[in-house]
Design a protein around this motif. Structure first.
Motif, PDB file in Angstrom:
ATOM      1  N   ASP A 164      -9.364  -7.484  -1.974  1.00 34.80           N
ATOM      2  CA  ASP A 164      -8.800  -8.324  -0.923  1.00 34.80           C
ATOM      3  C   ASP A 164      -9.043  -7.712   0.452  1.00 34.80           C
ATOM      4  OD1 ASP A 164      -7.799 -10.403  -2.541  1.00 34.80           O
ATOM      5  OD2 ASP A 164      -6.066  -9.192  -3.098  1.00 34.80           O
ATOM      6  N   LEU A 165      -8.688  -8.451   1.498  1.00 36.36           N
ATOM      7  CA  LEU A 165      -8.954  -8.051   2.883  1.00 36.36           C
ATOM      8  C   LEU A 165      -8.432  -6.671   3.264  1.00 36.36           C
ATOM      9  CD1 LEU A 165      -8.275 -11.466   4.653  1.00 36.36           C
ATOM     10  CD2 LEU A 165     -10.446 -10.564   3.851  1.00 36.36           C
ATOM     11  N   PRO A 166      -7.228  -6.253   2.835  1.00 32.80           N
ATOM     12  CA  PRO A 166      -6.746  -4.930   3.249  1.00 32.80           C
ATOM     13  C   PRO A 166      -7.682  -3.783   2.885  1.00 32.80           C
ATOM     14  CG  PRO A 166      -4.933  -6.193   2.344  1.00 32.80           C
ATOM     15  CD  PRO A 166      -6.195  -6.978   2.087  1.00 32.80           C
ATOM     16  N   PHE A 167      -8.391  -3.897   1.783  1.00 31.77           N
ATOM     17  CA  PHE A 167      -9.356  -2.864   1.393  1.00 31.77           C
ATOM     18  C   PHE A 167     -10.419  -2.679   2.472  1.00 31.77           C
ATOM     19  CE2 PHE A 167     -13.512  -1.866  -0.473  1.00 31.77           C
ATOM     20  CZ  PHE A 167     -13.233  -0.638  -1.067  1.00 31.77           C
ATOM     21  N   TYR A 168     -10.953  -3.777   2.968  1.00 31.20           N
ATOM     22  CA  TYR A 168     -12.013  -3.719   3.975  1.00 31.20           C
ATOM     23  C   TYR A 168     -11.457  -3.342   5.350  1.00 31.20           C
ATOM     24  CZ  TYR A 168     -14.388  -5.978   0.160  1.00 31.20           C
ATOM     25  OH  TYR A 168     -14.892  -6.254  -1.084  1.00 31.20           O
ATOM     26  N   ASN A 169     -10.211  -3.708   5.619  1.00 29.22           N
ATOM     27  CA  ASN A 169      -9.568  -3.303   6.875  1.00 29.22           C
ATOM     28  C   ASN A 169      -9.410  -1.790   6.958  1.00 29.22           C
ATOM     29  OD1 ASN A 169      -9.199  -5.663   8.373  1.00 29.22           O
ATOM     30  ND2 ASN A 169      -7.437  -6.243   7.120  1.00 29.22           N
ATOM     31  N   ALA A 170      -9.299  -1.148   5.827  1.00 25.46           N
ATOM     32  CA  ALA A 170      -9.150   0.308   5.781  1.00 25.46           C
ATOM     33  C   ALA A 170     -10.526   0.981   5.756  1.00 25.46           C
ATOM     34  CB  ALA A 170      -8.328   0.715   4.566  1.00 25.46           C
ATOM     35  N   LYS A 171     -11.507   0.310   6.307  1.00 22.80           N
ATOM     36  CA  LYS A 171     -12.891   0.817   6.369  1.00 22.80           C
ATOM     37  C   LYS A 171     -13.514   0.957   4.993  1.00 22.80           C
ATOM     38  CE  LYS A 171     -12.290   2.877  10.774  1.00 22.80           C
ATOM     39  NZ  LYS A 171     -12.981   3.502  11.824  1.00 22.80           N
ATOM     40  N   GLY A 172     -13.048   0.142   4.072  1.00 21.96           N
ATOM     41  CA  GLY A 172     -13.622   0.167   2.738  1.00 21.96           C
ATOM     42  C   GLY A 172     -14.943  -0.572   2.691  1.00 21.96           C
ATOM     43  N   ILE A 173     -15.865  -0.014   1.979  1.00 17.47           N
ATOM     44  CA  ILE A 173     -17.159  -0.647   1.726  1.00 17.47           C
ATOM     45  C   ILE A 173     -17.307  -0.687   0.213  1.00 17.47           C
ATOM     46  CG2 ILE A 173     -19.658  -0.435   1.933  1.00 17.47           C
ATOM     47  CD1 ILE A 173     -19.194   1.047   4.574  1.00 17.47           C
ATOM     48  N   LEU A 174     -17.560  -1.856  -0.303  1.00 14.56           N
ATOM     49  CA  LEU A 174     -17.698  -2.027  -1.748  1.00 14.56           C
ATOM     50  C   LEU A 174     -19.169  -2.145  -2.099  1.00 14.56           C
ATOM     51  CD1 LEU A 174     -16.347  -2.623  -4.519  1.00 14.56           C
ATOM     52  CD2 LEU A 174     -16.574  -5.022  -3.930  1.00 14.56           C
ATOM     53  N   THR A 175     -19.610  -1.349  -3.041  1.00 18.69           N
ATOM     54  CA  THR A 175     -20.955  -1.502  -3.586  1.00 18.69           C
ATOM     55  C   THR A 175     -20.825  -1.763  -5.075  1.00 18.69           C
ATOM     56  OG1 THR A 175     -21.196   0.882  -3.918  1.00 18.69           O
ATOM     57  CG2 THR A 175     -22.091  -0.033  -1.879  1.00 18.69           C
ATOM     58  N   GLY A 176     -21.728  -2.558  -5.589  1.00 19.98           N
ATOM     59  CA  GLY A 176     -21.670  -2.874  -7.006  1.00 19.98           C
ATOM     60  C   GLY A 176     -23.008  -3.365  -7.499  1.00 19.98           C
ATOM     61  N   GLY A 177     -23.008  -3.803  -8.714  1.00 18.03           N
ATOM     62  CA  GLY A 177     -24.230  -4.284  -9.336  1.00 18.03           C
ATOM     63  C   GLY A 177     -24.705  -3.316 -10.391  1.00 18.03           C
ATOM     64  N   ASP A 178     -25.929  -3.512 -10.794  1.00 18.58           N
ATOM     65  CA  ASP A 178     -26.529  -2.737 -11.875  1.00 18.58           C
ATOM     66  C   ASP A 178     -27.669  -1.902 -11.301  1.00 18.58           C
ATOM     67  OD1 ASP A 178     -27.891  -1.834 -14.135  1.00 18.58           O
ATOM     68  OD2 ASP A 178     -27.634  -3.721 -15.209  1.00 18.58           O
ATOM     69  N   ILE A 179     -27.732  -0.659 -11.679  1.00 19.54           N
ATOM     70  CA  ILE A 179     -28.795   0.214 -11.162  1.00 19.54           C
ATOM     71  C   ILE A 179     -30.177  -0.326 -11.520  1.00 19.54           C
ATOM     72  CG2 ILE A 179     -28.882   1.803 -13.117  1.00 19.54           C
ATOM     73  CD1 ILE A 179     -29.196   4.044 -10.932  1.00 19.54           C
ATOM     74  N   TYR A 180     -30.295  -1.090 -12.585  1.00 17.21           N
ATOM     75  CA  TYR A 180     -31.582  -1.635 -12.992  1.00 17.21           C
ATOM     76  C   TYR A 180     -31.772  -3.084 -12.569  1.00 17.21           C
ATOM     77  CZ  TYR A 180     -31.451   2.563 -15.750  1.00 17.21           C
ATOM     78  OH  TYR A 180     -31.349   3.877 -16.135  1.00 17.21           O
ATOM     79  N   GLY A 181     -30.803  -3.645 -11.902  1.00 16.96           N
ATOM     80  CA  GLY A 181     -30.889  -5.036 -11.485  1.00 16.96           C
ATOM     81  C   GLY A 181     -30.420  -5.192 -10.053  1.00 16.96           C
ATOM     82  N   PRO A 182     -30.003  -6.378  -9.669  1.00 14.93           N
ATOM     83  CA  PRO A 182     -29.541  -6.581  -8.305  1.00 14.93           C
ATOM     84  C   PRO A 182     -28.312  -5.721  -7.995  1.00 14.93           C
ATOM     85  CG  PRO A 182     -29.836  -8.673  -9.432  1.00 14.93           C
ATOM     86  CD  PRO A 182     -29.963  -7.594 -10.451  1.00 14.93           C
ATOM     87  N   ARG A 183     -28.280  -5.199  -6.787  1.00 17.24           N
ATOM     88  CA  ARG A 183     -27.129  -4.440  -6.311  1.00 17.24           C
ATOM     89  C   ARG A 183     -26.595  -5.139  -5.076  1.00 17.24           C
ATOM     90  NH1 ARG A 183     -28.287   1.763  -6.248  1.00 17.24           N
ATOM     91  NH2 ARG A 183     -26.124   1.788  -6.863  1.00 17.24           N
TER      92      ARG A 183
END
Length: 98
Positions: A9-28
């Motif tokens: 949710d928004l509070p995570f990003y407000n705290a300077k959070g950056i989310l990365t995800g996906g598969d190392i062998y596919g789209p990230r």
């Protein structure tokens, strides 16, 4: 399929959070808060800022920082609840299910 509980949710990003995800062998993907500063409209006015979600997708096994810019697809969304839902929908359009 990427679900709403995965992208936080928004509070995570407000705290300077950056989310990365996906598969190392596919789209990230990477989701971050982007703040754009606007110059005053009139002399002596105040500078304003506006927040957005910046979402990036790349198809490489390298991390975001090491991926060439031309291999990254970027899209900007409003930084609000509706924007978060649009981020989720766009990611699911762009990244096929395995």
């Amino acid at each position: 399929m990427i679900t709403g509980d995965v992208i936080f949710d928004l509070p995570f990003y407000n705290a300077k959070g950056i989310l990365t995800g996906g598969d190392i062998y596919g789209p990230r993907y990477r989701i971050a808060k982007l703040t754009v500063e606007h110059e005053p409209v009139e002399e002596g006015g105040e500078t304003t800022s506006e927040n957005f979600f910046e979402v990036c997708i790349w198809h490489a096994s390298t991390c975001y920082e090491k991926t060439p810019e031309e291999q990254i697809t970027r899209k900007i969304f409003p930084f609000d609840a509706e924007g978060r839902e649009a981020v989720l929908a766009w990611l699911n359009e762009q990244i096929p299910e395995r």
